[in-house]
Scaffold this motif. Structure first.
Motif, mmCIF file in Angstrom:
data_model
loop_
_atom_site.group_PDB
_atom_site.id
_atom_site.type_symbol
_atom_site.label_atom_id
_atom_site.label_comp_id
_atom_site.label_asym_id
_atom_site.label_seq_id
_atom_site.Cartn_x
_atom_site.Cartn_y
_atom_site.Cartn_z
ATOM 1 N N ASN A 138 0.783 -1.315 0.016
ATOM 2 C CA ASN A 138 -0.079 -0.029 -0.024
ATOM 3 C C ASN A 138 1.038 1.121 0.035
ATOM 4 O OD1 ASN A 138 -2.392 -1.524 0.014
ATOM 5 N ND2 ASN A 138 -2.833 -1.470 2.211
ATOM 6 N N THR A 165 2.454 1.596 -3.391
ATOM 7 C CA THR A 165 1.410 2.259 -4.358
ATOM 8 C C THR A 165 1.023 3.609 -4.117
ATOM 9 O OG1 THR A 165 0.263 -0.022 -4.584
ATOM 10 C CG2 THR A 165 -1.104 1.614 -5.158
ATOM 11 N N ALA A 166 1.162 4.138 -2.760
ATOM 12 C CA ALA A 166 0.873 5.379 -2.720
ATOM 13 C C ALA A 166 2.009 6.067 -3.152
ATOM 14 C CB ALA A 166 0.621 5.579 -1.067
ATOM 15 N N ASP A 180 4.087 5.499 -5.744
ATOM 16 C CA ASP A 180 3.867 5.338 -7.174
ATOM 17 C C ASP A 180 2.733 6.312 -7.434
ATOM 18 O OD1 ASP A 180 5.829 3.573 -7.285
ATOM 19 O OD2 ASP A 180 4.732 1.892 -7.649
ATOM 20 N N ASN A 181 1.631 6.511 -6.887
ATOM 21 C CA ASN A 181 0.430 7.273 -7.293
ATOM 22 C C ASN A 181 0.996 8.604 -7.068
ATOM 23 O OD1 ASN A 181 -0.991 5.241 -8.021
ATOM 24 N ND2 ASN A 181 -2.178 5.130 -6.348
ATOM 25 N N LYS A 196 3.525 9.578 -10.002
ATOM 26 C CA LYS A 196 2.513 9.788 -11.104
ATOM 27 C C LYS A 196 1.739 11.076 -11.173
ATOM 28 C CE LYS A 196 1.949 4.751 -12.093
ATOM 29 N NZ LYS A 196 1.201 3.757 -12.415
ATOM 30 N N PHE A 197 1.177 11.445 -10.199
ATOM 31 C CA PHE A 197 0.659 12.644 -9.987
ATOM 32 C C PHE A 197 1.371 14.034 -10.011
ATOM 33 C CE2 PHE A 197 -1.358 16.331 -7.628
ATOM 34 C CZ PHE A 197 -2.437 16.367 -8.340
ATOM 35 N N CYS A 240 3.064 7.308 -17.152
ATOM 36 C CA CYS A 240 2.737 5.974 -17.182
ATOM 37 C C CYS A 240 3.822 4.865 -16.747
ATOM 38 C CB CYS A 240 2.417 5.368 -18.663
ATOM 39 S SG CYS A 240 0.785 6.352 -19.457
#
Length: 171
Positions: A52, A55-56, A58-59, A62-63, A161
């Motif tokens: 988690n 993922t946070a 990476d997000n 990406k943002f 991406c």
């Protein structure tokens, strides 16, 4: 008879000892199962929390990269508009000069057919130059727009991406 009561009593004591040992063994197995389950659950929770968190991250990356890419796209668009405006102004200036040259009176004598032909050819050449310059400017503006679009898409694919992956940009 004494012997048979005694044998039965010993058998009952042995059976009770065996049952007690089996009960104690069952208790230890249950306790071990509970401890093992707790260890497995703890390991699972730790891994899930790590996933988690990754993922946070990476997000968030990406943002940030998407925001940066959008900002870079806006800068390219602004730069392209400035170039397009400068090119359009140059074309307008060229057309104004062609119109000025075409509107001036003919300084040559009216009877010379060669000079008149050269004057018409010069006028036609100036008009063609003005028109082709405008078409070239429009084509260049369209090419610049497509270049900026491709550059933006490549940047998006690489930085947004591909963020968090091998070869992708990570900030």
């Amino acid at each position: 008879m004494n012997f048979s009561v005694r044998s039965i009593a010993i058998a009952v004591v042995i059976a009770a000892a065996i049952a007690g040992v089996k009960f104690w063994q069952s208790h230890l197995i249950q306790k071990g199962d509970a401890q093992g389950a707790a260890r497995v659950q703890h390991t699972w929770d730790t891994q899930e929390n790590a996933r988690n968190a990754a993922t946070a991250r990476d997000n968030a990356t990406k943002f940030r990269n998407a925001e940066r890419t959008a900002h870079e796209d806006a800068q390219r668009e602004a730069t392209r508009r400035i170039r397009d405006a400068a090119a359009a102004a140059a074309v307008r200036g060229l057309r104004a000069e062609v119109a000025r040259l075409n509107s001036r009176p003919n300084p040559y004598p009216a009877g010379d057919a060669g000079i008149a032909a050269c004057t018409r050819e010069a006028r036609t050449a100036r008009e063609l130059l003005g028109e082709s310059t405008g078409a070239y400017q429009e084509l260049a503006a369209e090419a610049d727009g497509l270049r900026d679009q491709v550059t933006g898409l490549q940047s998006f694919a690489r930085n947004v991406c591909g963020a968090g992956k091998t070869g992708g940009a990570v900030d």
